[in-house]
Design a protein around this motif. Structure first.
Motif, short mmCIF file in Angstrom:
data_model
loop_
_atom_site.label_atom_id
_atom_site.label_comp_id
_atom_site.label_asym_id
_atom_site.label_seq_id
_atom_site.Cartn_x
_atom_site.Cartn_y
_atom_site.Cartn_z
N ALA A 149 123.10 104.71 61.05
CA ALA A 149 123.88 103.98 62.06
C ALA A 149 123.19 102.66 62.36
O ALA A 149 121.97 102.60 62.50
CB ALA A 149 123.99 104.80 63.34
N VAL A 150 123.99 101.59 62.45
CA VAL A 150 123.50 100.28 62.84
C VAL A 150 124.04 100.02 64.25
O VAL A 150 125.23 99.83 64.44
CB VAL A 150 123.95 99.19 61.86
CG1 VAL A 150 123.37 97.84 62.25
CG2 VAL A 150 123.52 99.56 60.43
N TYR A 151 123.12 100.04 65.22
CA TYR A 151 123.50 100.06 66.63
C TYR A 151 123.24 98.74 67.33
O TYR A 151 122.16 98.15 67.22
CB TYR A 151 122.68 101.11 67.37
CG TYR A 151 123.04 102.55 67.12
CD1 TYR A 151 124.29 103.05 67.49
CD2 TYR A 151 122.11 103.42 66.57
CE1 TYR A 151 124.60 104.38 67.29
CE2 TYR A 151 122.41 104.76 66.38
CZ TYR A 151 123.66 105.23 66.73
OH TYR A 151 123.96 106.56 66.54
N TYR A 152 124.23 98.30 68.11
CA TYR A 152 124.01 97.39 69.23
C TYR A 152 123.65 98.28 70.41
O TYR A 152 124.39 99.20 70.75
CB TYR A 152 125.27 96.63 69.60
CG TYR A 152 125.62 95.45 68.75
CD1 TYR A 152 125.82 94.21 69.32
CD2 TYR A 152 125.80 95.57 67.37
CE1 TYR A 152 126.18 93.11 68.55
CE2 TYR A 152 126.15 94.48 66.59
CZ TYR A 152 126.33 93.26 67.19
OH TYR A 152 126.68 92.18 66.42
N SER A 153 122.52 98.00 71.07
CA SER A 153 122.23 98.64 72.34
C SER A 153 122.76 97.72 73.44
O SER A 153 123.59 96.84 73.18
CB SER A 153 120.72 98.88 72.46
OG SER A 153 120.43 99.53 73.67
N SER A 154 122.31 97.93 74.66
CA SER A 154 122.56 96.97 75.74
C SER A 154 121.48 95.89 75.69
O SER A 154 120.69 95.85 74.74
CB SER A 154 122.54 97.70 77.09
OG SER A 154 121.22 98.16 77.35
N ASN A 155 121.40 95.05 76.71
CA ASN A 155 120.34 94.04 76.70
C ASN A 155 119.09 94.51 77.45
O ASN A 155 118.19 93.72 77.73
CB ASN A 155 120.84 92.70 77.24
CG ASN A 155 120.88 92.64 78.76
OD1 ASN A 155 121.03 93.66 79.42
ND2 ASN A 155 120.77 91.44 79.31
N HIS A 156 119.01 95.82 77.72
CA HIS A 156 117.89 96.39 78.44
C HIS A 156 116.83 96.90 77.46
O HIS A 156 117.15 97.68 76.56
CB HIS A 156 118.35 97.53 79.35
CG HIS A 156 119.44 97.14 80.27
ND1 HIS A 156 120.77 97.45 80.02
CD2 HIS A 156 119.43 96.42 81.44
CE1 HIS A 156 121.52 96.97 81.00
NE2 HIS A 156 120.73 96.33 81.86
N LEU A 157 115.60 96.50 77.66
CA LEU A 157 114.52 96.90 76.76
C LEU A 157 114.31 98.41 76.78
O LEU A 157 114.20 99.05 75.73
CB LEU A 157 113.23 96.17 77.14
CG LEU A 157 111.99 96.49 76.31
CD1 LEU A 157 112.21 96.17 74.84
CD2 LEU A 157 110.79 95.70 76.85
N ASP A 158 114.25 99.02 77.97
CA ASP A 158 113.98 100.46 78.05
C ASP A 158 115.12 101.26 77.41
O ASP A 158 114.86 102.24 76.69
CB ASP A 158 113.80 100.88 79.50
CG ASP A 158 112.47 100.40 80.09
OD1 ASP A 158 111.60 99.97 79.31
OD2 ASP A 158 112.33 100.44 81.33
N ALA A 159 116.35 100.89 77.67
CA ALA A 159 117.48 101.64 77.11
C ALA A 159 117.50 101.52 75.59
O ALA A 159 117.83 102.48 74.88
CB ALA A 159 118.79 101.13 77.69
N THR A 160 117.13 100.35 75.07
CA THR A 160 117.08 100.18 73.62
C THR A 160 116.00 101.04 73.00
O THR A 160 116.19 101.68 71.97
CB THR A 160 116.86 98.69 73.29
OG1 THR A 160 117.90 97.91 73.87
CG2 THR A 160 116.83 98.47 71.79
N THR A 161 114.84 101.09 73.65
CA THR A 161 113.76 101.93 73.14
C THR A 161 114.16 103.40 73.19
O THR A 161 113.87 104.17 72.27
CB THR A 161 112.48 101.69 73.96
OG1 THR A 161 112.16 100.30 73.96
CG2 THR A 161 111.31 102.45 73.35
N SER A 162 114.82 103.82 74.27
CA SER A 162 115.22 105.22 74.36
C SER A 162 116.30 105.56 73.34
O SER A 162 116.37 106.70 72.87
CB SER A 162 115.67 105.57 75.79
OG SER A 162 116.87 104.90 76.14
#
Length: 459
Positions: free
Chosen positions: A132-145
Protein backbone atom coordinates in the motif's frame (compact mmCIF):
# COMPACT_ATOMS: atom_id res chain seq x y z
CA UNK A 1 11.23 -20.41 8.19
CA UNK A 2 11.33 -21.87 4.68
CA UNK A 3 8.02 -22.24 2.89
CA UNK A 4 6.67 -24.25 -0.05
CA UNK A 5 3.26 -23.51 -1.57
CA UNK A 6 1.74 -25.95 -4.05
CA UNK A 7 -1.10 -25.00 -6.37
CA UNK A 8 -2.19 -23.48 -9.66
CA UNK A 9 -0.27 -20.24 -10.15
CA UNK A 10 -1.96 -17.54 -12.27
CA UNK A 11 -0.22 -14.24 -12.95
CA UNK A 12 0.41 -11.59 -15.59
CA UNK A 13 4.11 -11.01 -16.34
CA UNK A 14 3.23 -8.57 -19.15
CA UNK A 15 0.19 -6.38 -19.93
CA UNK A 16 -0.92 -8.81 -22.63
CA UNK A 17 0.12 -12.15 -21.16
CA UNK A 18 -1.49 -14.52 -18.67
CA UNK A 19 0.51 -17.51 -17.46
CA UNK A 20 -0.89 -20.55 -15.68
CA UNK A 21 1.42 -23.12 -14.07
CA UNK A 22 0.85 -26.14 -11.87
CA UNK A 23 3.57 -25.06 -9.49
CA UNK A 24 5.37 -25.42 -6.23
CA UNK A 25 6.77 -22.08 -5.09
CA UNK A 26 9.86 -22.43 -2.93
CA UNK A 27 10.48 -19.52 -0.53
CA UNK A 28 13.61 -19.08 1.57
CA UNK A 29 13.72 -18.05 5.20
CA UNK A 30 13.94 -14.34 4.36
CA UNK A 31 10.73 -14.30 2.29
CA UNK A 32 12.39 -14.36 -1.14
CA UNK A 33 11.16 -16.73 -3.84
CA UNK A 34 13.96 -19.22 -4.41
CA UNK A 35 12.37 -21.13 -7.29
CA UNK A 36 9.06 -21.81 -9.03
CA UNK A 37 8.88 -25.49 -9.99
CA UNK A 38 6.60 -26.51 -12.86
CA UNK A 39 5.05 -29.86 -12.00
CA UNK A 40 4.05 -30.57 -15.60
CA UNK A 41 7.67 -31.35 -16.51
CA UNK A 42 9.71 -34.34 -15.33
CA UNK A 43 12.51 -32.19 -13.91
CA UNK A 44 10.11 -29.78 -12.30
CA UNK A 45 8.05 -32.55 -10.73
CA UNK A 46 11.05 -34.03 -8.94
CA UNK A 47 12.35 -30.64 -7.77
CA UNK A 48 8.87 -29.69 -6.58
CA UNK A 49 8.57 -32.81 -4.48
CA UNK A 50 11.96 -32.19 -2.88
CA UNK A 51 11.00 -28.61 -2.12
CA UNK A 52 7.81 -29.77 -0.40
CA UNK A 53 9.68 -32.36 1.63
CA UNK A 54 12.42 -29.94 2.71
CA UNK A 55 10.22 -26.95 3.60
CA UNK A 56 9.65 -26.13 7.24
CA UNK A 57 6.17 -24.88 6.35
CA UNK A 58 4.13 -26.49 3.57
CA UNK A 59 0.83 -25.27 2.09
CA UNK A 60 -1.06 -27.49 -0.37
CA UNK A 61 -3.78 -25.48 -2.08
CA UNK A 62 -6.78 -27.37 -3.35
CA UNK A 63 -7.55 -27.85 -7.04
CA UNK A 64 -10.22 -25.17 -6.66
CA UNK A 65 -7.87 -22.54 -5.21
CA UNK A 66 -5.59 -20.29 -7.26
CA UNK A 67 -2.28 -18.78 -6.19
CA UNK A 68 -1.83 -15.18 -7.42
CA UNK A 69 0.52 -12.26 -6.71
CA UNK A 70 -0.49 -9.84 -3.99
CA UNK A 71 -2.00 -6.52 -5.06
CA UNK A 72 -0.09 -3.21 -5.15
CA UNK A 73 -2.31 -0.20 -4.37
CA UNK A 74 -0.46 2.96 -5.41
CA UNK A 75 -2.83 5.55 -3.96
CA UNK A 76 -4.64 5.41 -0.60
CA UNK A 77 -5.63 8.32 1.64
CA UNK A 78 -5.43 6.48 4.95
CA UNK A 79 -7.12 9.19 7.10
CA UNK A 80 -10.16 9.09 4.83
CA UNK A 81 -10.93 5.47 5.78
CA UNK A 82 -13.86 6.47 8.07
CA UNK A 83 -15.58 8.30 5.19
CA UNK A 84 -15.27 5.39 2.74
CA UNK A 85 -18.44 5.26 0.64
CA UNK A 86 -19.66 8.73 1.55
CA UNK A 87 -19.29 12.35 0.50
CA UNK A 88 -18.91 11.86 -3.24
CA UNK A 89 -21.55 14.39 -4.21
CA UNK A 90 -19.39 17.51 -4.52
CA UNK A 91 -16.70 18.86 -6.83
CA UNK A 92 -13.18 18.06 -5.65
CA UNK A 93 -12.31 21.48 -4.24
CA UNK A 94 -15.52 21.57 -2.12
CA UNK A 95 -15.21 17.90 -1.15
CA UNK A 96 -11.81 18.61 0.39
CA UNK A 97 -12.93 21.57 2.49
CA UNK A 98 -16.37 20.28 3.53
CA UNK A 99 -15.62 16.59 4.12
CA UNK A 100 -11.97 15.66 4.01
CA UNK A 101 -9.94 18.35 5.74
CA UNK A 102 -12.19 18.34 8.86
CA UNK A 103 -11.79 14.57 9.14
CA UNK A 104 -8.04 14.61 8.57
CA UNK A 105 -7.59 17.29 11.24
CA UNK A 106 -8.87 14.79 13.83
CA UNK A 107 -5.65 12.78 13.47
CA UNK A 108 -3.97 15.20 15.84
CA UNK A 109 -5.44 12.69 18.34
CA UNK A 110 -3.11 9.72 17.92
CA UNK A 111 -5.46 7.38 19.83
CA UNK A 112 -8.09 8.07 17.20
CA UNK A 113 -5.50 7.53 14.46
CA UNK A 114 -4.42 4.15 15.84
CA UNK A 115 -8.05 2.99 16.07
CA UNK A 116 -8.47 3.76 12.35
CA UNK A 117 -5.17 2.21 11.28
CA UNK A 118 -5.90 -1.01 13.21
CA UNK A 119 -9.18 -1.36 11.34
CA UNK A 120 -7.96 -0.32 7.91
CA UNK A 121 -4.68 -2.22 7.51
CA UNK A 122 -6.06 -5.71 8.33
CA UNK A 123 -9.09 -5.04 6.14
CA UNK A 124 -6.95 -4.11 3.16
CA UNK A 125 -4.74 -7.16 3.74
CA UNK A 126 -7.84 -9.35 3.78
CA UNK A 127 -8.69 -7.91 0.34
CA UNK A 128 -5.28 -8.95 -1.00
CA UNK A 129 -3.54 -5.55 -0.77
CA UNK A 130 -0.05 -6.68 0.18
CA UNK A 131 1.60 -3.36 -0.77
CA UNK A 132 0.00 0.00 0.00
CA UNK A 133 1.18 3.51 -0.85
CA UNK A 134 -0.35 5.75 1.79
CA UNK A 135 -1.02 9.42 2.24
CA UNK A 136 -1.24 9.98 5.99
CA UNK A 137 -2.43 13.24 7.55
CA UNK A 138 0.00 16.11 8.14
CA UNK A 139 0.57 14.97 11.74
CA UNK A 140 3.96 13.46 12.53
CA UNK A 141 2.72 11.15 15.31
CA UNK A 142 -0.22 9.82 13.28
CA UNK A 143 2.07 9.13 10.32
CA UNK A 144 4.51 7.25 12.51
CA UNK A 145 1.69 5.22 14.07
CA UNK A 146 0.44 4.36 10.57
CA UNK A 147 3.87 3.05 9.65
CA UNK A 148 3.97 1.14 12.93
CA UNK A 149 0.53 -0.41 12.23
CA UNK A 150 1.64 -1.58 8.78
CA UNK A 151 4.71 -3.22 10.31
CA UNK A 152 2.66 -4.80 13.11
CA UNK A 153 0.00 -6.25 10.82
CA UNK A 154 2.55 -7.29 8.17
CA UNK A 155 1.69 -5.05 5.22
CA UNK A 156 4.37 -3.72 2.87
CA UNK A 157 3.88 0.04 2.72
CA UNK A 158 5.18 3.43 1.69
CA UNK A 159 3.89 5.96 4.22
CA UNK A 160 3.96 9.72 3.70
CA UNK A 161 3.23 12.66 6.01
CA UNK A 162 1.16 15.06 3.93
CA UNK A 163 2.84 18.46 3.50
CA UNK A 164 0.54 21.43 2.80
CA UNK A 165 0.93 25.11 3.66
CA UNK A 166 -0.84 27.27 1.09
CA UNK A 167 -3.04 29.88 2.82
CA UNK A 168 -5.66 29.73 0.06
CA UNK A 169 -5.49 26.00 -0.72
CA UNK A 170 -5.79 24.74 2.86
CA UNK A 171 -7.79 25.75 5.95
CA UNK A 172 -6.03 27.75 8.65
CA UNK A 173 -6.64 25.00 11.19
CA UNK A 174 -5.10 22.23 9.06
CA UNK A 175 -1.83 23.17 7.42
CA UNK A 176 1.89 23.49 8.05
CA UNK A 177 2.59 26.87 9.61
CA UNK A 178 5.36 27.72 7.15
CA UNK A 179 7.12 26.11 4.21
CA UNK A 180 10.23 25.49 6.29
CA UNK A 181 8.13 23.88 9.02
CA UNK A 182 6.57 21.58 6.42
CA UNK A 183 9.94 20.52 5.03
CA UNK A 184 11.33 19.99 8.53
CA UNK A 185 8.34 17.89 9.61
CA UNK A 186 8.65 15.79 6.46
CA UNK A 187 12.36 15.22 7.19
CA UNK A 188 11.56 14.23 10.76
CA UNK A 189 8.89 11.84 9.50
CA UNK A 190 11.47 10.13 7.27
CA UNK A 191 13.70 9.69 10.33
CA UNK A 192 10.84 8.40 12.50
CA UNK A 193 9.80 5.74 10.00
CA UNK A 194 13.41 4.67 9.47
CA UNK A 195 13.79 4.33 13.25
CA UNK A 196 11.12 1.61 13.25
CA UNK A 197 13.63 -0.58 11.38
CA UNK A 198 10.87 -2.47 9.62
CA UNK A 199 11.90 -4.26 6.41
CA UNK A 200 8.36 -3.73 5.13
CA UNK A 201 7.79 0.00 5.64
CA UNK A 202 9.48 3.04 4.08
CA UNK A 203 8.78 6.76 3.90
CA UNK A 204 7.55 8.65 0.87
CA UNK A 205 7.70 12.45 0.55
CA UNK A 206 4.16 13.75 0.05
CA UNK A 207 3.28 17.26 -1.11
CA UNK A 208 -0.50 16.96 -1.23
CA UNK A 209 -0.82 18.73 -4.58
CA UNK A 210 0.21 22.07 -6.01
CA UNK A 211 -2.93 23.99 -4.90
CA UNK A 212 -2.17 23.06 -1.28
CA UNK A 213 1.55 23.95 -1.35
CA UNK A 214 3.47 27.20 -1.71
CA UNK A 215 6.40 27.42 -4.11
CA UNK A 216 8.83 27.38 -1.18
CA UNK A 217 7.35 24.16 0.17
CA UNK A 218 7.41 22.46 -3.24
CA UNK A 219 11.00 23.56 -3.80
CA UNK A 220 12.05 22.44 -0.33
CA UNK A 221 10.46 19.02 -0.71
CA UNK A 222 12.14 18.58 -4.10
CA UNK A 223 15.48 19.34 -2.47
CA UNK A 224 14.67 16.92 0.38
CA UNK A 225 13.93 14.19 -2.17
CA UNK A 226 17.21 14.87 -3.94
CA UNK A 227 19.18 14.81 -0.68
CA UNK A 228 17.60 11.64 0.74
CA UNK A 229 16.67 9.58 -2.33
CA UNK A 230 13.25 8.98 -0.75
CA UNK A 231 10.35 8.41 -3.15
CA UNK A 232 7.79 11.13 -3.87
CA UNK A 233 4.02 11.02 -4.33
CA UNK A 234 1.58 13.76 -5.24
CA UNK A 235 -1.58 14.41 -7.25
CA UNK A 236 -0.98 15.52 -10.82
CA UNK A 237 -3.20 17.02 -13.53
CA UNK A 238 -6.28 15.47 -11.99
CA UNK A 239 -9.16 17.69 -13.09
CA UNK A 240 -10.12 20.71 -15.19
CA UNK A 241 -10.00 22.83 -12.04
CA UNK A 242 -6.57 21.45 -11.01
CA UNK A 243 -5.10 22.03 -14.47
CA UNK A 244 -6.59 25.50 -14.82
CA UNK A 245 -5.25 26.43 -11.41
CA UNK A 246 -1.73 25.35 -12.40
CA UNK A 247 -1.71 27.39 -15.61
CA UNK A 248 -3.01 30.48 -13.82
CA UNK A 249 -0.49 30.20 -10.98
CA UNK A 250 2.63 28.83 -12.67
CA UNK A 251 2.10 29.85 -16.29
CA UNK A 252 2.54 26.21 -17.27
CA UNK A 253 0.96 22.81 -16.72
CA UNK A 254 0.81 21.02 -13.39
CA UNK A 255 3.21 18.28 -14.56
CA UNK A 256 5.80 20.77 -15.82
CA UNK A 257 5.56 22.74 -12.58
CA UNK A 258 6.23 19.60 -10.55
CA UNK A 259 9.24 18.92 -12.75
CA UNK A 260 10.57 22.45 -12.19
CA UNK A 261 10.43 21.88 -8.43
CA UNK A 262 12.38 18.62 -8.69
CA UNK A 263 9.40 16.44 -7.79
CA UNK A 264 9.15 14.55 -11.10
CA UNK A 265 11.88 12.02 -10.41
CA UNK A 266 12.57 8.27 -10.43
CA UNK A 267 9.88 6.39 -8.49
CA UNK A 268 7.59 9.42 -8.17
CA UNK A 269 3.94 8.33 -8.00
CA UNK A 270 1.70 10.76 -9.89
CA UNK A 271 -1.86 10.15 -8.78
CA UNK A 272 -4.62 10.44 -11.42
CA UNK A 273 -2.82 12.35 -14.20
CA UNK A 274 -5.86 12.16 -16.49
CA UNK A 275 -4.98 15.39 -18.29
CA UNK A 276 -1.33 14.67 -19.12
CA UNK A 277 -0.39 15.54 -22.70
CA UNK A 278 1.65 13.22 -24.88
CA UNK A 279 4.73 15.35 -24.16
CA UNK A 280 4.13 15.12 -20.41
CA UNK A 281 3.70 11.36 -20.55
CA UNK A 282 7.01 11.13 -22.36
CA UNK A 283 8.55 13.45 -19.77
CA UNK A 284 7.29 11.24 -16.93
CA UNK A 285 8.75 8.22 -18.69
CA UNK A 286 12.08 10.01 -19.12
CA UNK A 287 12.12 10.93 -15.41
CA UNK A 288 11.14 7.34 -14.54
CA UNK A 289 8.04 8.55 -12.72
CA UNK A 290 4.78 6.63 -12.96
CA UNK A 291 1.02 7.08 -12.70
CA UNK A 292 -1.43 5.76 -10.13
CA UNK A 293 -4.53 5.23 -12.26
CA UNK A 294 -7.65 5.60 -10.10
CA UNK A 295 -10.56 4.82 -12.41
CA UNK A 296 -13.44 5.08 -9.94
CA UNK A 297 -12.50 8.36 -8.25
CA UNK A 298 -11.56 9.78 -11.66
CA UNK A 299 -15.15 9.17 -12.68
CA UNK A 300 -16.27 11.45 -9.84
CA UNK A 301 -13.63 14.16 -9.87
CA UNK A 302 -11.33 14.12 -12.89
CA UNK A 303 -13.55 15.26 -15.79
CA UNK A 304 -11.71 12.75 -17.99
CA UNK A 305 -10.65 9.12 -18.38
CA UNK A 306 -6.95 8.31 -18.09
CA UNK A 307 -5.60 6.71 -21.28
CA UNK A 308 -3.77 3.62 -20.04
CA UNK A 309 -2.92 2.42 -23.55
CA UNK A 310 -1.57 5.84 -24.50
CA UNK A 311 0.59 6.01 -21.39
CA UNK A 312 2.03 2.53 -21.86
CA UNK A 313 2.80 3.33 -25.49
CA UNK A 314 4.73 6.39 -24.27
CA UNK A 315 6.76 4.20 -21.91
CA UNK A 316 5.14 5.68 -18.80
CA UNK A 317 4.87 3.37 -15.81
CA UNK A 318 1.27 2.78 -14.71
CA UNK A 319 -0.30 0.98 -11.76
CA UNK A 320 -3.68 1.10 -10.05
CA UNK A 321 -4.88 3.07 -7.04
CA UNK A 322 -8.08 2.71 -5.08
CA UNK A 323 -7.88 6.38 -3.99
CA UNK A 324 -9.70 5.63 -0.77
CA UNK A 325 -11.96 7.45 -0.03
CA UNK A 326 -12.47 9.31 -3.30
CA UNK A 327 -12.78 5.78 -4.65
CA UNK A 328 -15.25 3.76 -2.63
CA UNK A 329 -13.60 0.33 -2.97
CA UNK A 330 -11.30 -1.19 -0.33
CA UNK A 331 -9.69 -3.71 -2.69
CA UNK A 332 -7.98 -3.58 -6.07
CA UNK A 333 -9.83 -6.47 -7.72
CA UNK A 334 -12.89 -4.25 -7.98
CA UNK A 335 -10.65 -1.43 -9.21
CA UNK A 336 -9.42 -3.76 -11.99
CA UNK A 337 -13.02 -4.07 -13.11
CA UNK A 338 -13.44 -0.30 -12.99
CA UNK A 339 -10.30 0.15 -15.10
CA UNK A 340 -11.67 -2.16 -17.78
CA UNK A 341 -15.04 -0.40 -17.74
CA UNK A 342 -13.76 3.17 -18.07
CA UNK A 343 -11.36 2.14 -20.84
CA UNK A 344 -14.32 0.87 -22.85
CA UNK A 345 -16.12 4.15 -22.25
CA UNK A 346 -13.06 6.08 -23.41
CA UNK A 347 -12.83 4.01 -26.59
CA UNK A 348 -16.52 4.08 -27.45
CA UNK A 349 -17.37 7.56 -26.16
CA UNK A 350 -20.39 8.52 -24.11
CA UNK A 351 -22.17 11.37 -25.94
CA UNK A 352 -24.83 9.97 -28.30
CA UNK A 353 -25.17 13.39 -29.94
CA UNK A 354 -21.82 12.73 -31.62
CA UNK A 355 -21.37 10.27 -34.44
CA UNK A 356 -19.58 6.96 -33.73
CA UNK A 357 -16.45 8.20 -35.46
CA UNK A 358 -16.21 11.31 -33.28
CA UNK A 359 -17.46 9.93 -30.00
CA UNK A 360 -14.52 8.00 -28.59
CA UNK A 361 -10.75 7.49 -28.57
CA UNK A 362 -9.78 4.48 -30.71
CA UNK A 363 -7.65 1.67 -29.28
CA UNK A 364 -8.18 2.67 -25.65
CA UNK A 365 -9.76 -0.46 -24.19
CA UNK A 366 -7.94 -2.79 -21.85
CA UNK A 367 -8.95 -6.25 -20.65
CA UNK A 368 -8.73 -8.04 -17.32
CA UNK A 369 -5.21 -9.32 -18.08
CA UNK A 370 -3.91 -5.76 -18.50
CA UNK A 371 -5.88 -4.54 -15.50
CA UNK A 372 -4.47 -7.26 -13.24
CA UNK A 373 -0.96 -6.53 -14.52
CA UNK A 374 -1.50 -2.88 -13.52
CA UNK A 375 -2.57 -4.04 -10.06
CA UNK A 376 0.50 -6.24 -9.60
CA UNK A 377 3.65 -6.08 -11.74
CA UNK A 378 2.83 -2.66 -13.22
CA UNK A 379 2.36 -1.02 -9.85
CA UNK A 380 5.43 -2.74 -8.41
CA UNK A 381 7.52 -1.35 -11.26
CA UNK A 382 6.32 2.23 -10.63
CA UNK A 383 7.61 2.17 -7.05
CA UNK A 384 10.55 -0.14 -7.84
CA UNK A 385 9.70 -2.89 -5.35
CA UNK A 386 10.56 -6.57 -5.96
CA UNK A 387 6.95 -7.76 -5.78
CA UNK A 388 4.02 -8.05 -8.20
CA UNK A 389 5.13 -11.38 -9.71
CA UNK A 390 5.88 -14.74 -8.18
CA UNK A 391 9.28 -15.51 -9.60
CA UNK A 392 12.83 -16.08 -8.31
CA UNK A 393 14.48 -13.21 -6.42
CA UNK A 394 11.23 -11.36 -5.77
CA UNK A 395 9.61 -11.20 -2.35
CA UNK A 396 6.83 -13.73 -1.84
CA UNK A 397 3.80 -11.44 -1.55
CA UNK A 398 0.82 -13.51 -2.67
CA UNK A 399 -2.80 -14.43 -2.15
CA UNK A 400 -4.83 -17.62 -2.57
CA UNK A 401 -8.32 -17.28 -4.07
CA UNK A 402 -10.99 -19.95 -3.72
CA UNK A 403 -13.24 -20.77 -6.66
CA UNK A 404 -15.72 -22.84 -4.63
CA UNK A 405 -16.58 -20.85 -1.52
CA UNK A 406 -20.13 -21.63 -0.39
CA UNK A 407 -22.20 -18.55 -1.10
CA UNK A 408 -19.52 -17.07 -3.35
CA UNK A 409 -20.18 -15.55 -6.77
CA UNK A 410 -17.54 -17.48 -8.74
CA UNK A 411 -18.87 -20.42 -10.76
CA UNK A 412 -16.76 -22.60 -13.03
CA UNK A 413 -18.07 -25.02 -15.64
CA UNK A 414 -15.78 -27.81 -16.76
CA UNK A 415 -17.15 -27.98 -20.29
CA UNK A 416 -17.13 -24.19 -20.76
CA UNK A 417 -14.41 -22.44 -18.78
CA UNK A 418 -10.75 -22.54 -19.78
CA UNK A 419 -7.96 -20.90 -17.77
CA UNK A 420 -8.49 -17.47 -19.34
CA UNK A 421 -12.21 -17.48 -18.52
CA UNK A 422 -11.57 -18.62 -14.95
CA UNK A 423 -9.01 -15.84 -14.51
CA UNK A 424 -11.49 -13.26 -15.78
CA UNK A 425 -14.14 -14.52 -13.39
CA UNK A 426 -11.76 -14.25 -10.45
CA UNK A 427 -10.74 -10.68 -11.29
CA UNK A 428 -14.34 -9.60 -11.80
CA UNK A 429 -16.11 -11.57 -9.07
CA UNK A 430 -13.76 -12.44 -6.20
CA UNK A 431 -14.24 -10.69 -2.86
CA UNK A 432 -12.30 -10.69 0.39
CA UNK A 433 -14.29 -13.73 1.51
CA UNK A 434 -12.89 -15.71 -1.43
CA UNK A 435 -9.29 -14.90 -0.46
CA UNK A 436 -8.26 -17.68 1.91
CA UNK A 437 -4.58 -16.83 2.40
CA UNK A 438 -2.43 -13.71 2.11
CA UNK A 439 1.34 -13.76 2.43
CA UNK A 440 3.75 -10.83 2.75
CA UNK A 441 7.46 -11.62 2.73
CA UNK A 442 6.59 -15.29 2.97
CA UNK A 443 4.59 -14.86 6.17
CA UNK A 444 0.88 -15.54 6.34
CA UNK A 445 -1.00 -12.43 7.37
CA UNK A 446 -4.42 -13.92 6.68
CA UNK A 447 -4.25 -17.58 7.74
CA UNK A 448 -8.03 -17.78 7.71
CA UNK A 449 -10.51 -15.08 8.49
CA UNK A 450 -8.80 -11.93 9.66
CA UNK A 451 -9.76 -11.04 13.27
CA UNK A 452 -12.29 -8.26 13.47
CA UNK A 453 -10.78 -5.23 15.26
CA UNK A 454 -12.47 -4.03 18.43
CA UNK A 455 -14.53 -1.17 17.06
CA UNK A 456 -15.28 0.06 20.59
CA UNK A 457 -11.84 1.70 20.49
CA UNK A 458 -13.00 4.04 17.75
CA UNK A 459 -14.30 7.42 18.80
Amino acid sequence: MTLAVAGTLMQTPAPDRLTVVDAVVEVDGTGVVREVHDRTTDAGRGAAQRALEDAEDRVDLSDTTLLMPGLVDLHIHAPQWPQLGTGLDLPLERWLFEYTFPLEARYADDDFAVSVWDDMVPTLLSNGTTTAVYYSSNHLDATTSLARACARHGQRALVGRVAMDHPEGTPEWYRDTTASAGVDASARSIEAVAALRSPLVESIITPRFTPACTDDLLQGLGELAEATGVRVQTHCAESDWHCGYAVERFGTSDARALDRFGLMRPRTVLAHSDHLTDFEMAMAADRRAGVAHCPLSNSYFANAVFGVRRALAAGTGVGLGSDIAGGARPGLLGVCQDAVTVSRMLEDGVDPALGPGQRGVPDSRIDTVTAFWLATAGGASVVDLPVGLIEPRRRFDAMAVRLDRPGGLIRTWESIDDDARIFEKVVRLATADDISHVWVDGRQVKPGRIPVPDRRRQH
